[in-house]
Scaffold this motif. Structure first.
Motif, PDB file in Angstrom:
ATOM      1  N   LEU A   1       0.845  -1.190   0.000  1.00 29.61           N
ATOM      2  CA  LEU A   1       0.000   0.000   0.000  1.00 29.61           C
ATOM      3  C   LEU A   1       0.882   1.241   0.000  1.00 29.61           C
ATOM      4  O   LEU A   1       1.648   1.461   0.946  1.00 29.61           O
ATOM      5  CB  LEU A   1      -0.912   0.022   1.233  1.00 29.61           C
ATOM      6  CG  LEU A   1      -1.775   1.280   1.405  1.00 29.61           C
ATOM      7  CD1 LEU A   1      -2.802   1.398   0.282  1.00 29.61           C
ATOM      8  CD2 LEU A   1      -2.466   1.297   2.768  1.00 29.61           C
ATOM      9  N   LEU A   2       0.772   2.045  -1.050  1.00 28.14           N
ATOM     10  CA  LEU A   2       1.416   3.355  -1.073  1.00 28.14           C
ATOM     11  C   LEU A   2       0.461   4.326  -0.381  1.00 28.14           C
ATOM     12  O   LEU A   2      -0.665   4.535  -0.840  1.00 28.14           O
ATOM     13  CB  LEU A   2       1.692   3.812  -2.507  1.00 28.14           C
ATOM     14  CG  LEU A   2       2.437   2.822  -3.410  1.00 28.14           C
ATOM     15  CD1 LEU A   2       2.750   3.474  -4.763  1.00 28.14           C
ATOM     16  CD2 LEU A   2       3.710   2.315  -2.753  1.00 28.14           C
ATOM     17  N   LEU A   3       0.910   4.911   0.717  1.00 26.32           N
ATOM     18  CA  LEU A   3       0.051   5.773   1.532  1.00 26.32           C
ATOM     19  C   LEU A   3       0.757   7.096   1.780  1.00 26.32           C
ATOM     20  O   LEU A   3       1.905   7.119   2.231  1.00 26.32           O
ATOM     21  CB  LEU A   3      -0.257   5.082   2.862  1.00 26.32           C
ATOM     22  CG  LEU A   3      -1.282   5.746   3.784  1.00 26.32           C
ATOM     23  CD1 LEU A   3      -2.672   5.736   3.149  1.00 26.32           C
ATOM     24  CD2 LEU A   3      -1.319   5.045   5.145  1.00 26.32           C
ATOM     25  N   ASN A   4       0.071   8.194   1.501  1.00 26.87           N
ATOM     26  CA  ASN A   4       0.658   9.511   1.735  1.00 26.87           C
ATOM     27  C   ASN A   4       0.737   9.819   3.232  1.00 26.87           C
ATOM     28  O   ASN A   4      -0.129   9.388   3.994  1.00 26.87           O
ATOM     29  CB  ASN A   4      -0.180  10.596   1.053  1.00 26.87           C
ATOM     30  CG  ASN A   4       0.214  10.813  -0.391  1.00 26.87           C
ATOM     31  OD1 ASN A   4       0.863   9.969  -0.998  1.00 26.87           O
ATOM     32  ND2 ASN A   4      -0.202  11.935  -0.947  1.00 26.87           N
ATOM     33  N   PRO A   5       1.731  10.612   3.638  1.00 26.29           N
ATOM     34  CA  PRO A   5       1.811  10.989   5.057  1.00 26.29           C
ATOM     35  C   PRO A   5       0.715  11.958   5.478  1.00 26.29           C
ATOM     36  O   PRO A   5       0.442  12.085   6.684  1.00 26.29           O
ATOM     37  CB  PRO A   5       3.194  11.636   5.170  1.00 26.29           C
ATOM     38  CG  PRO A   5       3.482  12.145   3.800  1.00 26.29           C
ATOM     39  CD  PRO A   5       2.860  11.150   2.865  1.00 26.29           C
ATOM     40  N   ASP A   6       0.087  12.645   4.514  1.00 28.40           N
ATOM     41  CA  ASP A   6      -0.979  13.588   4.847  1.00 28.40           C
ATOM     42  C   ASP A   6      -2.352  12.920   4.731  1.00 28.40           C
ATOM     43  O   ASP A   6      -3.315  13.524   4.257  1.00 28.40           O
ATOM     44  CB  ASP A   6      -0.904  14.845   3.973  1.00 28.40           C
ATOM     45  CG  ASP A   6      -0.948  14.550   2.480  1.00 28.40           C
ATOM     46  OD1 ASP A   6      -0.916  13.354   2.104  1.00 28.40           O
ATOM     47  OD2 ASP A   6      -1.006  15.514   1.690  1.00 28.40           O
ATOM     48  N   THR A   7      -2.420  11.673   5.169  1.00 30.11           N
ATOM     49  CA  THR A   7      -3.687  10.937   5.179  1.00 30.11           C
ATOM     50  C   THR A   7      -3.956  10.379   6.568  1.00 30.11           C
ATOM     51  O   THR A   7      -3.042  10.250   7.388  1.00 30.11           O
ATOM     52  CB  THR A   7      -3.661   9.751   4.187  1.00 30.11           C
ATOM     53  OG1 THR A   7      -2.618   8.838   4.560  1.00 30.11           O
ATOM     54  CG2 THR A   7      -3.441  10.220   2.759  1.00 30.11           C
ATOM     55  N   GLU A   8      -5.199  10.028   6.792  1.00 25.83           N
ATOM     56  CA  GLU A   8      -5.596   9.284   7.986  1.00 25.83           C
ATOM     57  C   GLU A   8      -6.598   8.228   7.544  1.00 25.83           C
ATOM     58  O   GLU A   8      -7.617   8.555   6.928  1.00 25.83           O
ATOM     59  CB  GLU A   8      -6.217  10.198   9.044  1.00 25.83           C
ATOM     60  CG  GLU A   8      -5.242  11.192   9.650  1.00 25.83           C
ATOM     61  CD  GLU A   8      -5.880  12.084  10.701  1.00 25.83           C
ATOM     62  OE1 GLU A   8      -6.893  11.654  11.303  1.00 25.83           O
ATOM     63  OE2 GLU A   8      -5.381  13.202  10.913  1.00 25.83           O
ATOM     64  N   VAL A   9      -6.294   6.973   7.834  1.00 30.21           N
ATOM     65  CA  VAL A   9      -7.211   5.901   7.444  1.00 30.21           C
ATOM     66  C   VAL A   9      -8.373   5.854   8.421  1.00 30.21           C
ATOM     67  O   VAL A   9      -8.212   6.076   9.623  1.00 30.21           O
ATOM     68  CB  VAL A   9      -6.491   4.541   7.370  1.00 30.21           C
ATOM     69  CG1 VAL A   9      -5.336   4.592   6.387  1.00 30.21           C
ATOM     70  CG2 VAL A   9      -5.986   4.091   8.735  1.00 30.21           C
ATOM     71  N   LYS A  10      -9.552   5.563   7.889  1.00 28.80           N
ATOM     72  CA  LYS A  10     -10.745   5.435   8.720  1.00 28.80           C
ATOM     73  C   LYS A  10     -10.966   3.955   9.053  1.00 28.80           C
ATOM     74  O   LYS A  10     -10.311   3.074   8.482  1.00 28.80           O
ATOM     75  CB  LYS A  10     -11.948   6.040   7.987  1.00 28.80           C
ATOM     76  CG  LYS A  10     -11.741   7.528   7.657  1.00 28.80           C
ATOM     77  CD  LYS A  10     -13.012   8.226   7.257  1.00 28.80           C
ATOM     78  CE  LYS A  10     -13.883   8.500   8.454  1.00 28.80           C
ATOM     79  NZ  LYS A  10     -15.044   9.339   8.146  1.00 28.80           N
TER      80      LYS A  10
END
Length: 304
Positions: free
Chosen positions: A84-93
């Motif tokens: 999973l490529l995930l940006n640092p400016d995200t929050e998973v729900k």
């Protein structure tokens, strides 16, 4: 190992901290690992990760590798079936990670899946779009999508309960099969930032894989927080990336015509700038700011 999460950071310590907290607050219900690649941040990101998240696999780069280069530093070390490529400016729900992985498990023809991205106020954010072509870029640059959606998807009319096959998934939350990456290759590091996921998605499609937007996976995305630190340069990087994509996948004539489209679109925005200034609406400052960016693009375009 079911999942490897890769997060590339650059001077987003507080956002990264919130992102990692959300990952561990709503974890995958199967074994997973998290990799953080820090692109030589100056805000004590490395110390924060080492202190607060000792379970994270940390790579502290001595140079800014960009989005593609940063992800490519970690992916070869990933042990997960999925990456999973995930940006640092995200929050998973809640259940965002489980929904993506479950969809891929149930759909073996899928090479990649992307989350439903949300703004901070929980409104829908663009999460995917059609593959860029000359006609679509012309349509988009001259705001013709307001008449008939063609350069973009009209996501507001989509069923928010049904996954949908798409061309390009946003790299903010993009799940990939590790075996597929092993076959089609990693991200193209010729893209420093922007369009690298467009290139990867197109390569996946050409290799016969299908790509899906999965609305059951919800991720809040605070949109471009790293890029805002160097906004003018990132605006030019956006179009450098688009031009690289066109050069890789289309003819020289298409590239030349695309540069003409960009030039005309920039001239139009500059021509309208005086009217924007006279009108003095709430969005005037933003529009004038963007006009200056398009002025820089017009000057730089012949050398791109």
């Amino acid at each position: 190992m079911k999942l490897s999460i890769v997060i590339v950071s650059w001077n987003t310590r507080d956002l990264l901290e919130a992102c990692l907290k959300s990952v561990y607050a709503y974890p995958l219900d199967q074994p997973f690992e998290v990799w953080v690649v820090d692109n030589k941040s100056k805000d004590d990101t490395v110390a924060m990760v080492q202190t607060q998240f000792p379970q994270v696999e940390l790579i502290a780069s001595e140079e800014n590798l960009g989005f593609a280069g940063g992800n490519n530093r970690a992916i070869p070390h990933c042990q997960g079936e999925y990456v999973l490529l995930l940006n640092p400016d995200t929050e998973v729900k809640p259940d965002a990670l489980n929904a993506l992985v479950a969809f891929m498990d149930e759909n073996p023809e899928a090479g990649a899946a992307g989350s439903r991205l949300l703004n901070a106020d929980q409104t829908l954010q663009p999460s995917c779009h059609p593959r860029p072509t000359l006609s679509r870029e012309f349509w988009r640059m001259f705001y013709l999508d307001a008449l008939v959606p063609y350069g973009t998807y009209n996501m507001r009319k989509w069923d928010m309960e049904t996954p949908r096959e798409v061309d390009v998934l946003m790299g903010a939350s993009l799940l990939l099969r590790k075996t597929v990456l092993d076959k089609v290759g990693l991200l193209d590091e010729g893209y420093f930032m922007y369009s690298e996921e467009v290139d990867l998605c197109y390569r996946l499609q050409k290799a016969g894989w299908r790509l899906y937007w999965v609305p059951q996976s919800q991720v809040v995305h605070y949109w471009g927080q790293s890029a805002k630190q160097v906004l003018a340069e990132m605006f030019l990087q956006l179009y450098r990336g688009k031009l690289r994509f066109f050069r890789k996948h289309y003819s020289w004539l298409t590239v030349a015509l695309y540069k003409v489209v960009l030039g005309l679109a920039a001239l139009l925005r500059l021509a309208l700038a005086p009217l924007v200034w006279l009108r003095k609406s709430e969005s005037s400052d933003y529009q004038l700011h963007m006009a200056r960016h398009y002025g820089r693009l017009l000057i730089t375009l012949p050398m791109m």
